[in-house]
Design an enzyme around this catalytic site. Sequence first.
Site, mmCIF file in Angstrom:
data_model
loop_
_atom_site.group_PDB
_atom_site.id
_atom_site.type_symbol
_atom_site.label_atom_id
_atom_site.label_comp_id
_atom_site.label_asym_id
_atom_site.label_seq_id
_atom_site.Cartn_x
_atom_site.Cartn_y
_atom_site.Cartn_z
ATOM 1 N N SER A 10 1.028 -1.105 -0.092
ATOM 2 C CA SER A 10 0.121 0.167 0.043
ATOM 3 C C SER A 10 1.014 1.257 -0.141
ATOM 4 C CB SER A 10 -0.873 -0.092 1.353
ATOM 5 O OG SER A 10 -0.308 -0.301 2.234
ATOM 6 N N GLU A 12 0.693 5.529 0.794
ATOM 7 C CA GLU A 12 0.338 6.595 1.398
ATOM 8 C C GLU A 12 0.812 8.071 0.809
ATOM 9 O OE1 GLU A 12 0.238 6.606 5.720
ATOM 10 O OE2 GLU A 12 0.818 8.688 5.759
ATOM 11 N N THR A 43 -3.846 10.895 3.920
ATOM 12 C CA THR A 43 -3.684 11.223 5.427
ATOM 13 C C THR A 43 -4.828 12.370 5.701
ATOM 14 O OG1 THR A 43 -2.064 12.930 4.884
ATOM 15 C CG2 THR A 43 -1.339 10.781 5.588
ATOM 16 N N ALA A 46 -3.859 17.304 10.864
ATOM 17 C CA ALA A 46 -4.154 17.143 12.452
ATOM 18 C C ALA A 46 -5.340 17.727 12.885
ATOM 19 C CB ALA A 46 -2.642 17.849 13.157
ATOM 20 N N HIS A 71 -7.616 8.422 5.967
ATOM 21 C CA HIS A 71 -7.232 8.309 7.086
ATOM 22 C C HIS A 71 -8.310 9.182 7.964
ATOM 23 C CE1 HIS A 71 -2.714 7.463 6.850
ATOM 24 N NE2 HIS A 71 -3.406 6.662 5.856
ATOM 25 N N ARG A 101 -6.453 8.498 16.342
ATOM 26 C CA ARG A 101 -6.628 9.628 17.337
ATOM 27 C C ARG A 101 -6.362 10.967 16.581
ATOM 28 N NH1 ARG A 101 -2.757 11.495 22.256
ATOM 29 N NH2 ARG A 101 -1.724 11.961 20.370
ATOM 30 N N ASP A 103 -3.288 13.849 15.551
ATOM 31 C CA ASP A 103 -2.270 14.915 16.238
ATOM 32 C C ASP A 103 -3.145 15.977 16.363
ATOM 33 O OD1 ASP A 103 -0.088 13.526 17.257
ATOM 34 O OD2 ASP A 103 0.785 13.466 15.186
ATOM 35 N N TYR A 139 3.169 1.293 16.829
ATOM 36 C CA TYR A 139 4.410 2.093 17.066
ATOM 37 C C TYR A 139 5.401 0.990 17.457
ATOM 38 C CZ TYR A 139 1.194 5.629 16.416
ATOM 39 O OH TYR A 139 0.402 6.721 15.775
ATOM 40 N N PHE A 210 11.229 15.407 11.532
ATOM 41 C CA PHE A 210 10.251 14.640 11.579
ATOM 42 C C PHE A 210 10.227 13.484 12.419
ATOM 43 C CE2 PHE A 210 6.763 12.255 9.319
ATOM 44 C CZ PHE A 210 5.740 12.796 9.587
ATOM 45 N N HIS A 260 3.908 -0.985 3.705
ATOM 46 C CA HIS A 260 3.115 0.258 3.548
ATOM 47 C C HIS A 260 4.172 1.534 3.385
ATOM 48 C CE1 HIS A 260 -0.224 3.225 4.082
ATOM 49 N NE2 HIS A 260 0.377 3.980 4.963
HETATM 50 P P1 FAD Z 1 -4.017 6.198 20.007
HETATM 51 O O1 FAD Z 1 -4.218 4.755 19.624
HETATM 52 O O2 FAD Z 1 -5.313 6.779 20.527
HETATM 53 O O3 FAD Z 1 -2.742 6.358 20.919
HETATM 54 C C1 FAD Z 1 -2.321 7.723 21.232
HETATM 55 C C2 FAD Z 1 -1.518 7.416 22.802
HETATM 56 O O4 FAD Z 1 -2.741 7.405 23.558
HETATM 57 C C3 FAD Z 1 -0.488 6.641 22.892
HETATM 58 O O5 FAD Z 1 0.643 7.101 23.610
HETATM 59 C C4 FAD Z 1 -1.395 5.335 23.503
HETATM 60 O O6 FAD Z 1 -0.407 4.725 24.257
HETATM 61 C C5 FAD Z 1 -2.318 6.264 24.356
HETATM 62 N N1 FAD Z 1 -3.559 5.464 24.120
HETATM 63 C C6 FAD Z 1 -4.363 4.836 23.269
HETATM 64 N N2 FAD Z 1 -5.524 4.296 23.839
HETATM 65 C C7 FAD Z 1 -5.591 4.812 24.985
HETATM 66 C C8 FAD Z 1 -6.787 4.796 25.876
HETATM 67 N N3 FAD Z 1 -7.820 4.122 25.407
HETATM 68 N N4 FAD Z 1 -6.474 5.468 27.045
HETATM 69 C C9 FAD Z 1 -5.472 6.261 27.276
HETATM 70 N N5 FAD Z 1 -4.198 6.295 26.744
HETATM 71 C C10 FAD Z 1 -4.571 5.440 25.250
HETATM 72 N N6 FAD Z 1 -1.888 11.828 12.119
HETATM 73 C C11 FAD Z 1 -2.576 12.641 11.771
HETATM 74 O O7 FAD Z 1 -3.221 13.717 12.324
HETATM 75 N N7 FAD Z 1 -3.343 12.339 10.440
HETATM 76 C C12 FAD Z 1 -2.956 11.136 9.782
HETATM 77 O O8 FAD Z 1 -3.471 11.038 8.548
HETATM 78 C C13 FAD Z 1 -2.132 10.155 10.423
HETATM 79 N N8 FAD Z 1 -1.914 9.062 9.708
HETATM 80 C C14 FAD Z 1 -1.175 8.311 10.440
HETATM 81 C C15 FAD Z 1 -0.773 6.815 9.932
HETATM 82 C C16 FAD Z 1 0.024 5.864 10.454
HETATM 83 C C17 FAD Z 1 0.218 4.662 9.845
HETATM 84 C C18 FAD Z 1 0.691 6.174 11.773
HETATM 85 C C19 FAD Z 1 1.518 5.260 12.292
HETATM 86 C C20 FAD Z 1 0.194 7.421 12.238
HETATM 87 C C21 FAD Z 1 -0.288 8.386 11.486
HETATM 88 N N9 FAD Z 1 -0.896 9.865 12.316
HETATM 89 C C22 FAD Z 1 -1.639 10.523 11.523
HETATM 90 C C23 FAD Z 1 -0.156 10.172 13.528
HETATM 91 C C24 FAD Z 1 -0.817 9.890 14.554
HETATM 92 O O9 FAD Z 1 -2.273 10.266 14.454
HETATM 93 C C25 FAD Z 1 -0.398 10.245 15.937
HETATM 94 O O10 FAD Z 1 0.880 9.269 16.382
HETATM 95 C C26 FAD Z 1 -1.333 10.366 16.971
HETATM 96 O O11 FAD Z 1 -0.280 11.031 18.164
HETATM 97 C C27 FAD Z 1 -1.469 9.107 17.662
HETATM 98 O O12 FAD Z 1 -2.789 8.341 16.777
HETATM 99 P P2 FAD Z 1 -3.114 6.968 17.464
HETATM 100 O O13 FAD Z 1 -4.129 6.671 16.220
HETATM 101 O O14 FAD Z 1 -1.928 6.025 17.210
HETATM 102 O O15 FAD Z 1 -3.665 7.220 18.749
#
Ligand code: FAD
Length: 284
Positions: A10, A12, A43, A46, A71, A101, A103, A139, A210, A260
Amino acid sequence: MTDQEPLRLSFEFFPPKTGQGREKLKVVREELQALNPDFFTVTYGAGGSTRDNTKGVVRAMREEGKSVAPHLSFGGDEEESIIELINEYKEMGVDRIVALRGDMPSGVGGALQMVHANELVSFIKKHFANDFHLEVAAYPEIHPEAISYETDINHLKGKFDAGADSGLTQYFFNPDAYFYFIDQCDALGITKPIYPGIMPITNYKNLARFSDACGADIPRWIRKRLEAFRDDHESIVNFGIDLISELCETLLDNGAPGLHFYTMNQTDPTATIVKNLGLEQRNS
Ligand code: FAD
């Protein structure tokens, strides 16, 4: 590599901000389509800041008949607004979403309520059952905000327990980080595939900035090599192609279920690496 499952590939993209960027991306996605990917992803800025741009690129790609996954994160949106957006995607024929989630947009401070990705997965499952294959972020070198390795990997399990179908990793340069992570996921009972995210190298300064922000480690020896090339772009690219091709080979030879690529909206070096691996032939 398993005998049963074909390797998944895939690519991105991020949604371009300008008309020129959108025109360039049209060419890039045709060139990358020739490599036979399983799907593309686009993507989401944020805090949902590229909502319309992301949707526009996804719509254009659907009209071209491409398989594409937006995304998505809650950002600052209300539930109704997210449902409306997902319904629009469904009408376009989208069947895969990368649920995050996200950023915090810069300058917003603490005003925005961040919704964890497991909650978005549950939300999509509740409203759309199995209409979408759900990808979540993983991660291998641990999310920068995570309290510990253990809590982070438990949170990843929470996303799979909520209904996620597969994971896409943050990029990394040390294959052992991925293999150790996969072993830990196995030990925790995570059975869904987790695909390594691959970052081709084209610019050292951008990559270093980055990587510091997202918690991806650039091993010292790689930093030293890249620093020594200074402004010699060609040498950086050639070193990067060799390094990343080798990383991908190691990953695939040792059981990674696919790759990916973070293409940065460029055909190369992603295309050269995929061709080095012979991956464009994988389904023929
Ligand atoms: P989560 O899974 O919610 O985790 C975030 C943090 O909270 C982690 O430290 C985790 O340990 C903790 N956590 C998770 N679940 C819980 C819970 N239930 N209770 C308490 N703590 C919890 N960012 C963008 O803005 N746009 C994008 O399009 C984008 N695409 C991405 C694609 C990939 C493949 C990756 C790896 C990252 C991408 N990101 C993107 C970055 C990502 O949004 C950030 O890393 C963000 O800070 C965390 O997103 P997440 O979905 O992993 O969050």
